[in-house]
Write an enzyme that holds these catalytic residues in place. Sequence first.
Site, PDB file in Angstrom:
ATOM      1  CG  ASP A 221      36.546  -8.106 -13.260  1.00  0.00           C
ATOM      2  OD1 ASP A 221      36.565  -9.235 -12.769  1.00  0.00           O
ATOM      3  OD2 ASP A 221      35.555  -7.338 -13.178  1.00  0.00           O
ATOM      4  CD  GLU A 280      35.934 -12.795 -15.089  1.00  0.00           C
ATOM      5  OE1 GLU A 280      35.169 -13.415 -14.357  1.00  0.00           O
ATOM      6  OE2 GLU A 280      35.746 -11.594 -15.347  1.00  0.00           O
TER       7      GLU A 280
HETATM    8  C1  GLC Z   1      34.565 -11.056 -12.196  1.00  0.00           C
HETATM    9  C2  GLC Z   1      35.193 -11.293 -10.843  1.00  0.00           C
HETATM   10  C3  GLC Z   1      34.120 -11.349  -9.817  1.00  0.00           C
HETATM   11  C4  GLC Z   1      33.373 -10.040  -9.810  1.00  0.00           C
HETATM   12  C5  GLC Z   1      32.870  -9.688 -11.202  1.00  0.00           C
HETATM   13  C6  GLC Z   1      32.435  -8.257 -11.286  1.00  0.00           C
HETATM   14  O1  GLC Z   1      33.754 -12.103 -12.600  1.00  0.00           O
HETATM   15  O2  GLC Z   1      35.970 -12.451 -10.884  1.00  0.00           O
HETATM   16  O3  GLC Z   1      34.612 -11.630  -8.534  1.00  0.00           O
HETATM   17  O4  GLC Z   1      32.292 -10.110  -8.933  1.00  0.00           O
HETATM   18  O5  GLC Z   1      33.859  -9.853 -12.172  1.00  0.00           O
HETATM   19  O6  GLC Z   1      33.545  -7.404 -11.266  1.00  0.00           O
END
Ligand code: GLC
Length: 558
Positions: A221, A280
Amino acid sequence: MTHELTDVRLASPSSNATGRPAGWWRDAVIYQVYVRSFADGDGDGVGDLRGVRERLPHLARLGVDAVWLTPFYVSPQADGGYDVADYRAVDPLFGDLADAAGLVAAAHGLGLRVIVDVVPNHTSDRHPWFLAARAGRPGCPDRARYHFRPGRGADGALPPNDWESVFGGPAWTRLPDGEWYLHLFAPEQPDLNWAHPEVPEEFADILRFWLDLGVDGFRVDVAHGMVKPPGLPDVGAAEQATLIGSQPLPFFDQDGVHEIHRSWRRLLDSYGGERIGVAEAWAPTSERLARYVRPDELHQAFNFRFLNCPWDAARMREVIDESLAATTAVGAPTTWVLSNHDVVRHRTRYGSGPQGLCRARAAALLMLALPGSAYLYQGEELGLPEVTDLPDALRQDPAFRRGGGRGAAGGGRTDAPSEAAGQEGLRDGCRVPIPWDGARAPYGFGSAGAWLPQPAGWAGLTVAAQTGDPHSTLELYRAALELRRVLPGLGAGDGVEWLPAPAGVLAFARPGFVCTVNTLGRPVELPVPGRPVLSSGPVGPEGPMVQIPADSCTWWAI
Ligand code: GLC
């Protein structure tokens, strides 16, 4: 022919026409399970690990290679579990560690790998480290694991810099003793200071904990956020969330994050079984994004440029070429994704009603025809639309509250067309629980209701209702995934050969295979490229020319 299979030659699913090193993840189809909305095994209205385990046969039958589970760790749930208070324990809402181990074993028994989320950029404000920091004083060692600073202005009443939270409002919150702490997301998600030696040590240990339990990898994340530049310089612009992914920002995509990913890659490689890391990551260019998947870093990074691309042949071709070129340059596979738990479902982004569904089905076939790995978000195989009329009182997304009831610009970061307008940044509408069977809510989701209400009209969208219907979106996905395993030209590889096609139409070849996509709102005639094996809409009778329906994608064997 809508989407029945015709005979195709069998080939090994891991056949590798390019001679590249094999790796299951290079062409894996990975299915995202948003745990609280997938299936409720204990009847409290919230999805859980037991529910996921019971529904694994659906995923095995769908034909995916792996499952990615969103966070199920102990959390106050201020951001759907992306605010973790204990990284080594399961939140009682979702089950316990035995359920997690049982789920991993059951998935492996069905030939499915399991990827779990890790959230290293921030903890929950209820994490023991932050509780100690909050209880401490300005300058105390417990605060050094986070970013605490004095404020600006005569009495320190102004935040330390101009950074904005991705969810809206300032990225800083002031404690009663006058110090401010940094949170790039909600105030309940304080950012960790990765320059503190205990932080990397702790996360290496957390990764080992889950690898020892048997998981096959991690979705990392905010993989672009852990390192902040010295001095925390101002951005100098407002509406910063709208700049994510297109402009350099001081709080994201700093070069220092790559050292962390290198150390994680070494850790993953020290385990057998090809465990993977997927980033991500939001970076301003495809080239910067490809840095996350260099050979000694993570295995994959989400390709949000594809997700953000409108239904436009020229733009899609540009994004496909750019994505393939950037990852090929570093020897990594490209990933493709259309939907996830943070964005308006693509069926709704592409237009409401039947047109949105036609385009969504076509986009799925396009994605699954491209070389590389594809991510599916739960419910897209059912053609679920975004639920746009949830009552405000039931919405739980912090982006909704912090965005003043409108959502935050960065919460649902998509280039959404007008049909989805008003829903960008509102993330509850794509998180409505899955309809499995039955004529009314909760459609087999669980024995009690569902934590977010499901629409009254979903009876025809359930897994049970679509199973066996050759025209259903579910059977289209099943057929596509089955073909992907047997057609040698699909899956691995790193290039496509573009074929001549009229404006608004994409046509490309891969070994033994051609894919055509008509993005126009009217049928087009093409010279027959081969033998149609799957189509998202009814292809006209074949002569030397064939009619391709509006907003459709067709797979041809050659
Ligand atoms: C990422 C996740 C999202 C979350 C954010 C903070 O973007 O996909 O759902 O709110 O991180 O952790």
